[in-house]
Design a protein around this motif. Structure first.
Motif, PDB file in Angstrom:
ATOM      1  N   GLY A 109      27.192  34.028  28.985  1.00  0.00           N
ATOM      2  CA  GLY A 109      26.745  34.995  29.988  1.00  0.00           C
ATOM      3  C   GLY A 109      27.808  35.252  31.043  1.00  0.00           C
ATOM      4  N   MET A 110      28.603  34.226  31.347  1.00  0.00           N
ATOM      5  CA  MET A 110      29.698  34.410  32.316  1.00  0.00           C
ATOM      6  C   MET A 110      30.960  34.908  31.633  1.00  0.00           C
ATOM      7  N   ARG A 111      30.868  35.104  30.321  1.00  0.00           N
ATOM      8  CA  ARG A 111      31.961  35.659  29.525  1.00  0.00           C
ATOM      9  C   ARG A 111      33.231  34.804  29.629  1.00  0.00           C
ATOM     10  N   ASP A 210      39.980  38.278  36.314  1.00  0.00           N
ATOM     11  CA  ASP A 210      39.225  37.732  37.445  1.00  0.00           C
ATOM     12  C   ASP A 210      39.119  36.225  37.323  1.00  0.00           C
ATOM     13  N   ILE A 211      39.430  35.526  38.405  1.00  0.00           N
ATOM     14  CA  ILE A 211      39.283  34.062  38.404  1.00  0.00           C
ATOM     15  C   ILE A 211      38.635  33.604  39.709  1.00  0.00           C
ATOM     16  N   LEU A 212      38.117  32.371  39.677  1.00  0.00           N
ATOM     17  CA  LEU A 212      37.615  31.769  40.913  1.00  0.00           C
ATOM     18  C   LEU A 212      38.820  31.357  41.742  1.00  0.00           C
ATOM     19  N   ASP A 213      38.870  31.829  42.973  1.00  0.00           N
ATOM     20  CA  ASP A 213      40.021  31.559  43.824  1.00  0.00           C
ATOM     21  C   ASP A 213      39.541  31.617  45.280  1.00  0.00           C
ATOM     22  N   PRO A 214      39.679  30.516  46.027  1.00  0.00           N
ATOM     23  CA  PRO A 214      39.178  30.513  47.410  1.00  0.00           C
ATOM     24  C   PRO A 214      39.755  31.648  48.258  1.00  0.00           C
ATOM     25  N   ALA A 215      40.977  32.071  47.932  1.00  0.00           N
ATOM     26  CA  ALA A 215      41.591  33.141  48.719  1.00  0.00           C
ATOM     27  C   ALA A 215      40.913  34.490  48.454  1.00  0.00           C
ATOM     28  N   HIS A 216      40.346  34.647  47.265  1.00  0.00           N
ATOM     29  CA  HIS A 216      39.643  35.890  46.927  1.00  0.00           C
ATOM     30  C   HIS A 216      38.288  35.535  46.333  1.00  0.00           C
ATOM     31  N   PRO A 217      37.329  35.160  47.201  1.00  0.00           N
ATOM     32  CA  PRO A 217      36.057  34.625  46.696  1.00  0.00           C
ATOM     33  C   PRO A 217      35.298  35.587  45.792  1.00  0.00           C
ATOM     34  N   LYS A 218      34.660  34.997  44.787  1.00  0.00           N
ATOM     35  CA  LYS A 218      33.869  35.763  43.812  1.00  0.00           C
ATOM     36  C   LYS A 218      32.749  34.858  43.309  1.00  0.00           C
ATOM     37  N   THR A 219      31.723  35.450  42.751  1.00  0.00           N
ATOM     38  CA  THR A 219      30.680  34.668  42.092  1.00  0.00           C
ATOM     39  C   THR A 219      30.646  35.034  40.612  1.00  0.00           C
TER      40      THR A 219
ATOM     41  N   SER B  13      27.405  40.282  48.128  1.00  0.00           N
ATOM     42  CA  SER B  13      26.905  41.218  47.118  1.00  0.00           C
ATOM     43  C   SER B  13      25.476  41.672  47.379  1.00  0.00           C
ATOM     44  N   THR B  14      24.673  40.830  48.093  1.00  0.00           N
ATOM     45  CA  THR B  14      23.279  41.239  48.278  1.00  0.00           C
ATOM     46  C   THR B  14      23.136  42.413  49.242  1.00  0.00           C
TER      47      THR B  14
END
Lengths: 405, 85
Positions: A109-111, A210-219, B13-14
């Motif tokens: 699901g997170m590919r 796209d990666i998890l990176d504290p400088a560019h936060p993502k979920t 995002s919300t």
């Protein structure tokens, strides 16, 4: 696709080494240069990860090898690693794969393009450590691609191919490379191990957009309510459809570099003019080829179609390859308790809305490590021959020991 | 709103992903009965009832229809009404 003479392998005997299947796979994984490996030992997968652990300890492989408390943790660790942009690897089997079940969905699901060798083994109860393919067939709907290999050389080659398929920007889907436990993991066979430099050329570094990176936060894997959930599943479905082409393409590219080809989605052996076609996956193919050789010499037109990619299921390739057969017998090491078995049900579904009307009969065989012999294959062919005149039994347990029931 | 494979989202995002979609009942405030005690705002587990020009108004982009506000209102000024979409 081969014409039946097995020339497809083109193994260079000068480079061949006699090694254990598990070592050969571990060596292939090393050539894929994973950044992170996490696994929990379980028979018959153990030797694969033991070898990898040794390679890391010896400095042959520069990977982070994380020992964990369970298979659930092993794959969970890799979610974090893969999301951070690390090429990630695991291996498991049977109860271990079952324990990963929830995580399997999260990975797909997170590919996240994680590659995992599944050393196919039966599931308990009753307790049984021997080979069948119930474990990965049971996980067919989790959104991973599944490739089933026939011998150790193919396990090696498919592992390298798997990363190239999984990491493709259009696919971004995890893969299970399924190999029969013990029969392939513990056998010593001559294998051409991968050349590290060639493997590097074939499989460049993993660089996800796209990666998890504290400088560019993502979920990753965020909440999706009923208004968007369907579309995420559709994207996964679409990626698997694209993988149909990609698997073929990567098989051809692999052949250009390494000279070996196992077919992409499917492979065939004496199937072109065959009246009776056997359809199966995995290591039983070696036995079936010997049986076919013997029956061909007696004038019987028997052939084989091997399903290499079970997910995505190669509907069009199978229709094309099987349309001229008179009868098809499916042999598989799994059972869908309550409704036949995975491969035979999928094959019938693939033909239903087409013009193909060939009798199809299914056999579950080799459960819990019971040997499938040449005699058994002959018996199946006899039953298939009889089914041409009318199907008496659509699905059966091969060699059921009625005397102990 | 375009979705990104892997359910990949940027922070905050919300603000874009509205979460009121699973509501079955919608709170309707009778402003005549309301005594401006602000208990609904305090108890709302989603923090989505706010005072707008003196009146307490639920933000329906995020309200899940849980009825805590209606339960806590001392004047029974909030009615939960079946919402058909």
């Amino acid at each position: 696709m081969s014409k039946g003479n097995d020339s497809r392998k083109h193994q260079n005997t000068a480079n061949m080494k006699v090694v254990e299947g598990s070592y050969a796979v571990a060596h292939a994984v090393m050539c894929c240069r994973p950044d992170v490996i996490s696994a929990y030992p379980i028979t018959p997968q153990t030797h694969i990860v033991e070898n990898l652990s040794q390679m890391v300890a010896d400095g042959e492989l520069d990977s982070e090898f994380l020992t964990v408390d369970s298979e659930f943790s092993a794959l969970s660790v890799l979610i974090g690693a893969s999301a951070c942009g690390a090429r990630s690897y695991s291996s498991t089997t049977s109860q271990g794969l079952a324990l990963m079940y929830e995580v399997l969905y999260n990975v797909s699901g997170m590919r996240l393009p994680i590659v995992m060798n599944v050393a196919n083994r039966a599931l308990g109860a009753p307790l049984n450590i021997w080979n069948d393919q119930q474990d990965s067939i049971g996980a067919r709907d989790v959104g991973w691609l599944q490739i089933y290999v026939e011998d150790v050389q193919e396990a090696v080659d498919a592992t390298l191919q798997a990363y190239k398929i999984a990491e493709d920007a259009e696919i971004r889907t995890p893969i299970m490379v399924c190999m029969d436990g013990f029969i392939l993991t513990h056998v010593y066979e001559p294998v051409e191990l991968l050349d590290k430099e060639l493997a590097k050329e074939f499989l460049p570094a993993f660089k996800p957009a796209d990666i998890l990176d504290p400088a560019h936060p993502k979920t990753f894997g965020a909440f999706a309510d009923p208004s968007t959930y369907t579309e995420f599943r559709y994207q996964q479905f679409e990626a698997q459809q694209k993988a149909l082409e990609k698997i073929e393409l990567v098989a051809r590219e692999f052949e250009e570099t390494f000279g070996r080809n196992y077919g992409g989605l499917i492979d065939s052996y004496h199937a072109e003019d065959a009246e009776i076609v056997l359809l199966t996956m995995g290591s039983v193919i070696g036995t079936i080829k010997d049986a076919i050789d013997a029956m061909r010499s007696e004038g019987k037109r028997v052939g084989l179609i091997k399903v290499r990619s079970y997910r995505p299921f190669p509907i069009l390739a199978l229709r094309k390859a099987l349309k001229d057969a008179s009868v098809i017998a499916v042999i598989e090491k799994d059972v869908s308790i309550g409704n036949e078995a995975g491969l035979v049900t999928d094959l019938k579904a693939a033909f239903y809305n087409s013009s193909i009307r060939i009798p199809i009969i299914g056999f579950t065989a080799g459960l819990g490590g019971r040997d499938i012999t040449i005699k058994d294959i002959r018996k199946i062919v006899e039953k298939a021959e009889a089914a041409r005149k009318g199907i008496k039994s659509e699905f059966e347990f091969l060699n059921l020991r009625e005397e102990i029931l | 709103m375009e979705i990104k494979a892997g359910s990949l989202v940027d922070p905050c995002s919300t603000r874009k992903t509205l979460t009121g979609a699973w509501r079955t009942f919608v709170p309707v405030v009778d402003q005549e009965k309301c005594i401006k005690c602000s208990l609904c705002e305090i108890y709302c587990p989603e923090g989505c009832i706010h005072q707008e020009e003196g009146l307490f108004v639920p933000d329906l982009d995020y309200c899940k229809g849980c009825s805590v506000c209606a339960h806590e209102c001392p004047r029974m000024a909030i009615t939960m009404v079946l919402e058909e979409k």
